[in-house]
Every structure is written in C-alpha cells, then in structure tokens.
Design an enzyme around this catalytic site. Structure first.
Site, PDB file in Angstrom:
ATOM      1  N   ALA A 129      32.920  12.767  37.420  1.00  0.00           N
ATOM      2  CA  ALA A 129      32.122  13.686  36.606  1.00  0.00           C
ATOM      3  C   ALA A 129      30.660  13.284  36.712  1.00  0.00           C
ATOM      4  CB  ALA A 129      32.581  13.654  35.151  1.00  0.00           C
ATOM      5  N   SER A 130      29.801  14.282  36.667  1.00  0.00           N
ATOM      6  CA  SER A 130      28.373  14.019  36.776  1.00  0.00           C
ATOM      7  C   SER A 130      27.624  14.955  35.837  1.00  0.00           C
ATOM      8  CB  SER A 130      27.914  14.223  38.221  1.00  0.00           C
ATOM      9  OG  SER A 130      26.517  14.074  38.327  1.00  0.00           O
ATOM     10  N   SER A 132      23.898  15.284  33.041  1.00  0.00           N
ATOM     11  CA  SER A 132      22.454  15.065  33.100  1.00  0.00           C
ATOM     12  C   SER A 132      22.066  13.630  32.795  1.00  0.00           C
ATOM     13  CB  SER A 132      21.745  16.012  32.133  1.00  0.00           C
ATOM     14  OG  SER A 132      22.270  15.874  30.829  1.00  0.00           O
ATOM     15  N   ILE A 133      22.791  12.973  31.902  1.00  0.00           N
ATOM     16  CA  ILE A 133      22.425  11.616  31.498  1.00  0.00           C
ATOM     17  C   ILE A 133      23.195  10.561  32.276  1.00  0.00           C
ATOM     18  CG2 ILE A 133      22.537   9.974  29.572  1.00  0.00           C
ATOM     19  CD1 ILE A 133      21.743  12.188  27.711  1.00  0.00           C
ATOM     20  N   GLN A 135      26.965   9.506  34.892  1.00  0.00           N
ATOM     21  CA  GLN A 135      28.088   9.915  35.721  1.00  0.00           C
ATOM     22  C   GLN A 135      29.227   8.930  35.513  1.00  0.00           C
ATOM     23  OE1 GLN A 135      25.439  10.232  39.070  1.00  0.00           O
ATOM     24  NE2 GLN A 135      26.388   8.472  40.095  1.00  0.00           N
ATOM     25  N   VAL A 136      30.450   9.394  35.791  1.00  0.00           N
ATOM     26  CA  VAL A 136      31.640   8.631  35.403  1.00  0.00           C
ATOM     27  C   VAL A 136      32.504   8.312  36.619  1.00  0.00           C
ATOM     28  CG1 VAL A 136      33.718   8.625  33.968  1.00  0.00           C
ATOM     29  CG2 VAL A 136      31.620   9.733  33.130  1.00  0.00           C
ATOM     30  N   LYS A 150      31.256   4.610  32.648  1.00  0.00           N
ATOM     31  CA  LYS A 150      30.169   5.559  32.448  1.00  0.00           C
ATOM     32  C   LYS A 150      28.858   4.863  32.789  1.00  0.00           C
ATOM     33  CE  LYS A 150      28.510   8.826  28.925  1.00  0.00           C
ATOM     34  NZ  LYS A 150      28.753   9.319  27.545  1.00  0.00           N
ATOM     35  N   ASP A 285      29.645  16.784  18.951  1.00  0.00           N
ATOM     36  CA  ASP A 285      29.808  17.647  20.129  1.00  0.00           C
ATOM     37  C   ASP A 285      31.293  17.841  20.427  1.00  0.00           C
ATOM     38  OD1 ASP A 285      29.053  19.198  22.284  1.00  0.00           O
ATOM     39  OD2 ASP A 285      28.766  17.507  23.639  1.00  0.00           O
TER      40      ASP A 285
END
Length: 344
Positions: A129-130, A132-133, A135-136, A150, A285
């Site tokens: 996953a990528s 804005s802050i 990536q994983v 992360k 969120d």
C-alpha cells in the site's frame, strides 16, 4: 522553509489554479504582478471549460499533491459548511500515490540501528500500500510472525509544513475577498488541519494511540487490537501485527462468515459510542478500509494516526443530546447543542 523553494511552490500553486480556471483568485492577490506577462491567459484543454466548479476544485487538490488531498478529505465530512455537490466531489479524492523508491532493509538499518536479518526472516521489497504520508510492507519475523512495516516517506514532513504555510496565506486572501471563506472560518479550519497533520506525521504518536486504544478495549472480547513491536518502531517506522480479515462493509463476506449485516452495523455503532461517550478517545477515520472483521468475527481497527479526544464535560453533553433525540425532546437538544457550541 527555503525561500526559493517556497517561491517555486507558490508558482506551482498559481499555475495549477490558473490551469483549472481559477484566475479570479490569483487576480485578487498581489501575486499577479510577479507573473510573466500573459501567464493567466495560458492555454487550457477545451474540456476544462466544460467541467463544473466543484469538479475543478477536486482536480486542483489532486494535482497539488498529498497535503491538499488530505485537506480535501477533511472537508469531505463537513456537510455543515459545504454544498452537497462539493461534498460528493471531495469524497472521490484518492490518497493512493506512487510508492517512493526505497531500500527497505537499508531504511530499517539506518532508522533503528539494527541488522534487519537478525529480526526479520523476510521483507517483501514491494509495498502493498502507498499513501501520501507513508507506505506499507509485509514481512515475517524470525519467529515466524507475519507483520506489516509502515514507513514514513522521506520528505513528507518538509512537504506538509511548506504546503501548510502556503495554505495559511491563501486562506487569508480568500477570507479577505470572499464571504463564503469568511463564514466558514477558513483560517481556523486550516489551523485545525495543521494540528491534525502534525500528529498524523508522528508514527511514535500512532504507536501510543494503539496502546491507549488497546487499554480501553482490553475487556471487550468483540474487539481485537493489533500487536505492536516497540523495538522495531520509531517516529518514522511502525511495525505491527499483520491482520487477516475483510472490510466491515463486505456484505458477502459477512454472511459467508455466519454473521448478519444488521448485527455488524449495530455492533459498530455500539463500539463507536463507547469510544465517544465512555473513553473520550475515538478513531477519527473509521472508513471501511480501516475497520476489518477477522475470521473469528472480531472487529479490528487499523491506522491509528488520526484519533479524536473529547473532554468529560463534552461527553456528558453529547450523551444528553443522544438521550434527548431518543425521547424526541427537540428543545433540550437545541439547548444542549448551544452549550456545546459555546464551549468550542
């Protein structure tokens, strides 16, 4: 922020605003005199003129990059101050960005001052996953446990800080020239956004949020909180347990797992009410991508970078509003909401 870089970024913002037909905003500022002659008359694709203003706002935010996308996502929940058409457009903002090229083994070694091979059996070098802050990455510890790592993007702190400085300047200009910006207290909203973003930038803060959330739900068997690894985490890296489950809105999987969708919805409401009315500490969120159901039917929240807190007095007011709603006491609801508004 380096002044030359700031000027370049301001030029970039102006160029994108102009590209999508927002020349009037630039014309109301002193920025126009610093631009090359004819800049505001630059050619645009014919399709730009056919787009509605709300769609053009979304396109501007997407092109300006991660900080502005985050701002738009924050406003996508503000139905109290924005028209429904704009809310619908902002809801389409995507936080997926191309991954940063990164040697994950070297990053871990440099950040944590360890030999990754002594702690990890394997790390997939391609992020799953990528955003804005960060990536994983998926990895496996030497003891066989599957984890996710992360990793914060290397220049994101500087990007967000510089963009927020420009946002504040732009907010002042908009409030000076547009009634709508003044009525929505745009500068105050940007200040709130700034505080939230700085908290979200700290993975150490997220680590502590997870542990606090774990303590709050330690006696609730229907909730599972992912395990964290303190020795493999710092402000730029967070290592935690890999969660195997499905999104809370996957109706087919819910039924397949022997659950009823209405029961899942009810449990979700109960859990969130506990966060707000009992703990005063809630997941800020909770979209479907951040709430999973595991194979044992437990709820599992992920991504604790954005959390909200409520003071005890406000919790009591909110509880009173809910009780008044259930007994349909409109006058008391109005009275309590006025008290809540005054306190803020």
């Amino acid at each position: 922020m380096n002044q030359i870089r700031k000027i370049k970024r301001i030029g970039n913002v102006i160029s994108i605003l102009s590209k999508y037909g927002f020349d009037d905003i630039i014309a109301r500022t002193s920025a126009e005199k610093f631009l090359p002659k004819g800049f505001l008359k630059s050619k645009r694709g014919e399709e730009i003129f056919k787009l509605g203003v709300y769609k053009r706002v979304r396109l501007v935010l997407e092109e300006l990059g991660p900080t502005y996308v985050k701002l738009g996502q924050m406003f996508s929940n503000r139905e109290d101050i924005l028209p429904a058409e704009m809310i619908a457009e902002l809801a389409e903002l995507q936080d997926n960005v191309p991954p940063e090229e990164l040697d994950i083994y070297k990053k871990i070694a440099d950040e944590l001052l360890i030999n990754p091979d002594e702690h990890f059996e394997y790390i997939n070098p391609t992020p799953i996953a990528s955003a804005s802050i960060s990536q994983v990455y998926v990895a496996r510890l030497v003891n066989g446990e599957k984890v996710v790592i992360k990793v914060k993007r290397s220049t994101i702190d500087e990007i967000i800080r510089s963009d927020i400085m420009i946002m504040k300047d732009l907010a002042k200009i908009l409030e000076k020239n547009y009634d709508a910006a003044r009525k929505m207290s745009l500068t105050q909203l940007i200040n709130s956004f700034e505080n939230n973003m700085y908290r979200e930038l700290s993975l150490t803060n997220e680590f502590h949020n997870i542990e606090k959330f774990r303590k709050n739900f330690e006696n609730r068997s229907e909730v599972y909180v992912p395990k964290t690894f303190k020795e493999l985490s710092n402000n730029n890296i967070l290592t935690m347990e890999f969660i195997d489950g499905f999104k809370v809105n996957n109706k087919e999987k819910i039924i397949e797992n022997g659950m009823l969708p209405k029961d899942v919805a009810q449990t979700g409401i109960v859990l969130f009410m506990k966060m707000v009315l009992e703990d005063g500490f809630f997941h800020a969120d909770p979209h479907p991508g951040n709430v999973f159901i595991m194979n044992d039917q437990k709820f599992c929240f992920i991504d604790f970078g954005s959390m909200g807190q409520i003071m005890k007095g406000d919790m009591e007011l909110l509880e009173g509003i809910i009780e008044s709603f259930l007994i349909q006491d409109a006058k008391k609801i109005i009275r309590l909401m006025k008290r809540l508004a005054i306190e803020y």
